[in-house]
Design a protein around this motif. Structure first.
Motif, PDB file in Angstrom:
ATOM      1  N   GLY A  86     -28.840 -11.592  22.172  1.00  0.00           N
ATOM      2  CA  GLY A  86     -28.277 -12.758  21.518  1.00  0.00           C
ATOM      3  C   GLY A  86     -27.941 -12.556  20.071  1.00  0.00           C
ATOM      4  N   LEU A  87     -27.871 -13.671  19.397  1.00  0.00           N
ATOM      5  CA  LEU A  87     -27.476 -13.732  18.004  1.00  0.00           C
ATOM      6  C   LEU A  87     -28.715 -13.647  17.129  1.00  0.00           C
ATOM      7  CD1 LEU A  87     -24.828 -14.289  16.434  1.00  0.00           C
ATOM      8  CD2 LEU A  87     -25.548 -16.667  16.365  1.00  0.00           C
ATOM      9  N   TRP A  88     -28.745 -12.648  16.274  1.00  0.00           N
ATOM     10  CA  TRP A  88     -29.887 -12.443  15.385  1.00  0.00           C
ATOM     11  C   TRP A  88     -29.610 -13.067  14.026  1.00  0.00           C
ATOM     12  CZ3 TRP A  88     -32.308  -6.894  15.156  1.00  0.00           C
ATOM     13  CH2 TRP A  88     -33.489  -6.907  14.421  1.00  0.00           C
ATOM     14  N   ARG A  89     -28.424 -12.809  13.486  1.00  0.00           N
ATOM     15  CA  ARG A  89     -28.050 -13.344  12.176  1.00  0.00           C
ATOM     16  C   ARG A  89     -26.599 -13.789  12.188  1.00  0.00           C
ATOM     17  NH1 ARG A  89     -31.893 -10.478   9.306  1.00  0.00           N
ATOM     18  NH2 ARG A  89     -33.725 -11.687   9.752  1.00  0.00           N
ATOM     19  N   LEU A  90     -26.315 -14.822  11.441  1.00  0.00           N
ATOM     20  CA  LEU A  90     -24.946 -15.269  11.231  1.00  0.00           C
ATOM     21  C   LEU A  90     -24.860 -15.823   9.820  1.00  0.00           C
ATOM     22  CD1 LEU A  90     -22.070 -15.888  12.170  1.00  0.00           C
ATOM     23  CD2 LEU A  90     -22.923 -18.054  13.073  1.00  0.00           C
ATOM     24  N   LEU A  91     -23.975 -15.236   9.044  1.00  0.00           N
ATOM     25  CA  LEU A  91     -23.787 -15.646   7.663  1.00  0.00           C
ATOM     26  C   LEU A  91     -22.285 -15.687   7.391  1.00  0.00           C
ATOM     27  CD1 LEU A  91     -25.635 -14.148   4.612  1.00  0.00           C
ATOM     28  CD2 LEU A  91     -23.162 -14.373   4.596  1.00  0.00           C
ATOM     29  N   VAL A  92     -21.780 -16.841   7.017  1.00  0.00           N
ATOM     30  CA  VAL A  92     -20.381 -16.970   6.601  1.00  0.00           C
ATOM     31  C   VAL A  92     -20.402 -17.237   5.104  1.00  0.00           C
ATOM     32  CG1 VAL A  92     -18.230 -18.274   6.839  1.00  0.00           C
ATOM     33  CG2 VAL A  92     -19.635 -17.780   8.864  1.00  0.00           C
ATOM     34  N   ASP A  93     -19.579 -16.484   4.357  1.00  0.00           N
ATOM     35  CA  ASP A  93     -19.540 -16.592   2.909  1.00  0.00           C
ATOM     36  C   ASP A  93     -19.313 -18.036   2.478  1.00  0.00           C
ATOM     37  OD1 ASP A  93     -19.605 -14.901   0.441  1.00  0.00           O
ATOM     38  OD2 ASP A  93     -17.684 -15.903   0.121  1.00  0.00           O
ATOM     39  N   ALA A  94     -19.924 -18.426   1.379  1.00  0.00           N
ATOM     40  CA  ALA A  94     -19.886 -19.806   0.893  1.00  0.00           C
ATOM     41  C   ALA A  94     -18.471 -20.361   0.800  1.00  0.00           C
ATOM     42  CB  ALA A  94     -20.574 -19.895  -0.476  1.00  0.00           C
ATOM     43  N   GLU A  95     -17.545 -19.568   0.322  1.00  0.00           N
ATOM     44  CA  GLU A  95     -16.169 -20.037   0.127  1.00  0.00           C
ATOM     45  C   GLU A  95     -15.369 -20.101   1.420  1.00  0.00           C
ATOM     46  OE1 GLU A  95     -15.256 -21.193  -2.871  1.00  0.00           O
ATOM     47  OE2 GLU A  95     -17.335 -20.743  -3.396  1.00  0.00           O
ATOM     48  N   ARG A  96     -15.911 -19.572   2.503  1.00  0.00           N
ATOM     49  CA  ARG A  96     -15.151 -19.482   3.759  1.00  0.00           C
ATOM     50  C   ARG A  96     -15.757 -20.308   4.891  1.00  0.00           C
ATOM     51  NH1 ARG A  96     -10.591 -16.184   2.621  1.00  0.00           N
ATOM     52  NH2 ARG A  96     -10.255 -16.520   4.815  1.00  0.00           N
ATOM     53  N   GLN A  97     -16.812 -21.065   4.615  1.00  0.00           N
ATOM     54  CA  GLN A  97     -17.458 -21.848   5.663  1.00  0.00           C
ATOM     55  C   GLN A  97     -16.542 -22.961   6.157  1.00  0.00           C
ATOM     56  OE1 GLN A  97     -21.421 -23.011   4.474  1.00  0.00           O
ATOM     57  NE2 GLN A  97     -22.003 -20.902   4.031  1.00  0.00           N
TER      58      GLN A  97
END
Length: 162
Positions: A86-97
């Motif tokens: 599955g999904l361990w980590r997901l991070l979308v940059d602050a300016e691109r959320q």
């Protein structure tokens, strides 16, 4: 089924793009919800083949980071606990959320699990009003009632390929 813009892709983290990966940051106040990319890359190194770290690219520009895990037994001391992916980590940059990047990354992880023969995807996340529970619920993940450390566990059934 969602339509993926052709500019979106996932790419391995390489010596050429590692600085861009390490520069990705969430919005202020979200830091406690997801570990920074540097910690994820250290864990990927430590876990080897079971970790799958990838940059989320929009037209070749890094906009986020996702890391999957494959065939890990969460609770080896519990009889009958099957290996999970599955999904361990997901991070979308602050300016691109809020641009569809997280949804794209989750769908790509689910597709990779299916390619590897998996039939369900697991995710862990920090519960609470500021956490991503609603996001994962919209993508079909259902809480299992389990916890992993201080995180809630949710799963999504995946249709077989073909």
């Amino acid at each position: 089924m969602s339509i993926t813009p052709p500019a979106l892709s996932l790419a391995p983290v390489t010596p050429e793009n590692i600085d861009a990966a390490l520069a990705l940051r969430v919005r202020p106040g979200q830091e406690g919800l997801v570990a920074p990319v540097v910690k994820s890359l250290a864990e990927a190194y430590a876990y080897g083949e079971t970790a799958w770290p990838r940059l989320i690219l929009d037209g070749g520009r890094p906009v986020g980071f996702v890391m999957a895990f494959f065939d890990i037994t969460f609770y080896p001391d519990r009889p009958g606990d099957l290996p999970r992916s599955g999904l361990w980590r997901l991070l979308v940059d602050a300016e691109r959320q809020r641009g569809g990047y997280g949804r794209f990354a989750v769908e790509q992880v689910c597709a990779e699990i299916r390619r590897r023969g998996g039939t369900r995807a697991t995710v862990t996340y920090h519960p609470g009003p500021d956490g991503p529970a609603e996001f994962y619920a919209r993508l079909g993940f259902r809480p299992t009632g389990e916890t992993s450390g201080d995180q809630a566990v949710a799963e999504r059934d995946l249709p077989p390929l073909g």
